[in-house]
Design a protein around this motif. Structure first.
Motif, PDB file in Angstrom:
ATOM      1  N   ALA A 190      71.868  -7.937  45.990  1.00 44.66           N
ATOM      2  CA  ALA A 190      70.521  -8.040  45.431  1.00 44.66           C
ATOM      3  C   ALA A 190      69.479  -8.249  46.513  1.00 44.66           C
ATOM      4  N   ALA A 191      69.787  -9.100  47.494  1.00 47.41           N
ATOM      5  CA  ALA A 191      68.814  -9.405  48.536  1.00 47.41           C
ATOM      6  C   ALA A 191      69.514 -10.005  49.740  1.00 47.41           C
ATOM      7  N   ALA A 192      68.838  -9.955  50.867  1.00 44.02           N
ATOM      8  CA  ALA A 192      69.341 -10.566  52.102  1.00 44.02           C
ATOM      9  C   ALA A 192      68.264 -11.463  52.678  1.00 44.02           C
ATOM     10  N   ALA A 193      68.643 -12.284  53.650  1.00 46.73           N
ATOM     11  CA  ALA A 193      67.719 -13.227  54.290  1.00 46.73           C
ATOM     12  C   ALA A 193      67.129 -14.200  53.268  1.00 46.73           C
ATOM     13  N   ASN A 234      76.731  -5.166  59.003  1.00 56.76           N
ATOM     14  CA  ASN A 234      75.486  -4.786  59.664  1.00 56.76           C
ATOM     15  C   ASN A 234      74.374  -5.804  59.397  1.00 56.76           C
ATOM     16  N   ILE A 235      74.359  -6.365  58.184  1.00 54.86           N
ATOM     17  CA  ILE A 235      73.308  -7.334  57.842  1.00 54.86           C
ATOM     18  C   ILE A 235      73.373  -8.552  58.750  1.00 54.86           C
ATOM     19  N   PHE A 236      74.586  -9.002  59.062  1.00 56.83           N
ATOM     20  CA  PHE A 236      74.733 -10.264  59.792  1.00 56.83           C
ATOM     21  C   PHE A 236      74.880 -10.101  61.309  1.00 56.83           C
ATOM     22  N   ILE A 237      74.744  -8.875  61.810  1.00 55.54           N
ATOM     23  CA  ILE A 237      74.761  -8.693  63.267  1.00 55.54           C
ATOM     24  C   ILE A 237      73.616  -9.511  63.869  1.00 55.54           C
ATOM     25  N   PRO A 238      73.894 -10.334  64.865  1.00 56.98           N
ATOM     26  CA  PRO A 238      72.846 -11.196  65.438  1.00 56.98           C
ATOM     27  C   PRO A 238      71.616 -10.415  65.920  1.00 56.98           C
ATOM     28  N   ASN A 239      70.467 -11.086  65.787  1.00 60.11           N
ATOM     29  CA  ASN A 239      69.174 -10.563  66.251  1.00 60.11           C
ATOM     30  C   ASN A 239      68.684  -9.348  65.464  1.00 60.11           C
ATOM     31  N   THR A 240      69.235  -9.145  64.273  1.00 57.74           N
ATOM     32  CA  THR A 240      68.702  -8.116  63.380  1.00 57.74           C
ATOM     33  C   THR A 240      67.797  -8.800  62.354  1.00 57.74           C
ATOM     34  N   PRO A 241      66.868  -8.067  61.731  1.00 56.65           N
ATOM     35  CA  PRO A 241      65.875  -8.702  60.853  1.00 56.65           C
ATOM     36  C   PRO A 241      66.450  -9.480  59.672  1.00 56.65           C
ATOM     37  N   LEU A 242      67.642  -9.112  59.178  1.00 56.20           N
ATOM     38  CA  LEU A 242      68.168  -9.726  57.962  1.00 56.20           C
ATOM     39  C   LEU A 242      69.278 -10.741  58.208  1.00 56.20           C
ATOM     40  N   HIS A 243      69.681 -10.966  59.455  1.00 53.10           N
ATOM     41  CA  HIS A 243      70.881 -11.764  59.700  1.00 53.10           C
ATOM     42  C   HIS A 243      70.678 -13.245  59.409  1.00 53.10           C
ATOM     43  N   ASP A 244      69.439 -13.723  59.483  1.00 50.95           N
ATOM     44  CA  ASP A 244      69.182 -15.151  59.319  1.00 50.95           C
ATOM     45  C   ASP A 244      68.898 -15.464  57.854  1.00 50.95           C
TER      46      ASP A 244
END
Length: 279
Positions: A186-189, A165-175
């Protein structure tokens, strides 16, 4: 006249018995703590500890009414504990009957390790088939706090669903990169340092350069899923192994993350072959 030799020997034996007694008590307490760790029983122990402190304070301050109330709680609390935690107590007795009570800690660790590897393998396989770009860095001995601070704090349990879910394109955390610390997300993005090596293949993009960069300055290992090709790569100690299969990926993760000695020979051959493949 007393035989001092016999007395000395008896004292020594009793001292050894006392030491053994204390060690056994500590061992049992330690095992019980490891068994209830992460369960609701931990909160119960905290509550009991608070009640005991209050009981001591009421004794010191002479608060008779509050002291009586606390004593009633302690008197009937034991029965309440048995009723409330009947499932946990039954399970512990079953484990004891099977002789697995004190082996449970190691078993839990193995189960957790297998669960984490399964979550990584499942999520990476899913993203590779659908060409969903991903960058996951796992902390080892060298701390990654300065890179964690550049991202969005999560402190979440690892699951394949969450990683996907984190890396689904165009989501806030994927980049950006997901950083795993102490078996938690611990953290994303997060931002990772880019490698400045002139020997990196021109066909590798920013994700691969970031993965190589973090592997050059720390002992972390990083997993990359290419958005263009869906290929899976792993970087460790400034080296990159590209286009690994899921079977190879699982072996690499077992060794790199958990030091699984059974995977050493397999990973060595995979790594050498990967370097030959990548020129």
């Amino acid at each position: 006249m007393p035989d001092w030799g016999i007395i000395t020997n008896m004292n020594a034996v009793e001292v050894l018995k006392a030491i053994l007694d204390v060690l056994l008590v500590w061992f049992v307490v330690y095992k019980l703590i490891t068994i209830i760790k992460g369960t609701k029983a931990v909160q119960l122990l905290k509550g009991i500890f608070v009640i005991l402190i209050v009981r001591i304070l009421t004794e010191l301050l002479g608060l008779d009414t509050l002291k009586w109330m606390v004593e009633q709680v302690l008197t009937f609390g034991f029965l309440a504990v048995i009723i409330i935690f009947q499932p946990e107590l039954r399970r512990a007795l079953e484990q004891l009957g099977r002789g697995r009570l004190f082996a449970r800690t190691q078993m839990q660790e193995e189960e957790e390790r297998d669960r984490l590897i399964s979550a990584f393998t499942k999520s990476v396989s899913y993203m590779a088939k659908r060409r969903i770009g991903a960058l996951i860095t796992v902390e080892k001995e060298t701390g990654l706090s300065e890179y964690i601070e550049t991202g969005i704090a999560m402190n979440s349990d690892i699951s394949s669903e969450l990683l996907i879910n984190i890396f689904i394109p165009n989501t806030p955390l994927h980049d950006g990169a997901v950083i795993v610390q102490k078996n938690k997300i611990a953290a994303a993005a997060c931002y990772l340092p880019l490698s400045e090596s002139p020997f990196i293949s021109k066909e590798l993009g920013t994700r691969h350069r970031a993965a190589l960069g973090i592997s050059e300055v720390t002992d972390a290992f990083t997993i990359i899923v290419s958005e263009e090709t869906g290929a899976v790569s792993v970087t460790i100690d400034g080296d990159i192994n590209r286009n690994v299969t899921m079977e190879e990926f699982e072996q690499i993760v077992r060794l790199a993350w958990f030091g699984d000695t059974a995977a050493v020979s397999a990973v060595n051959s995979i790594w050498k072959w990967g370097k030959r493949k990548n020129g």
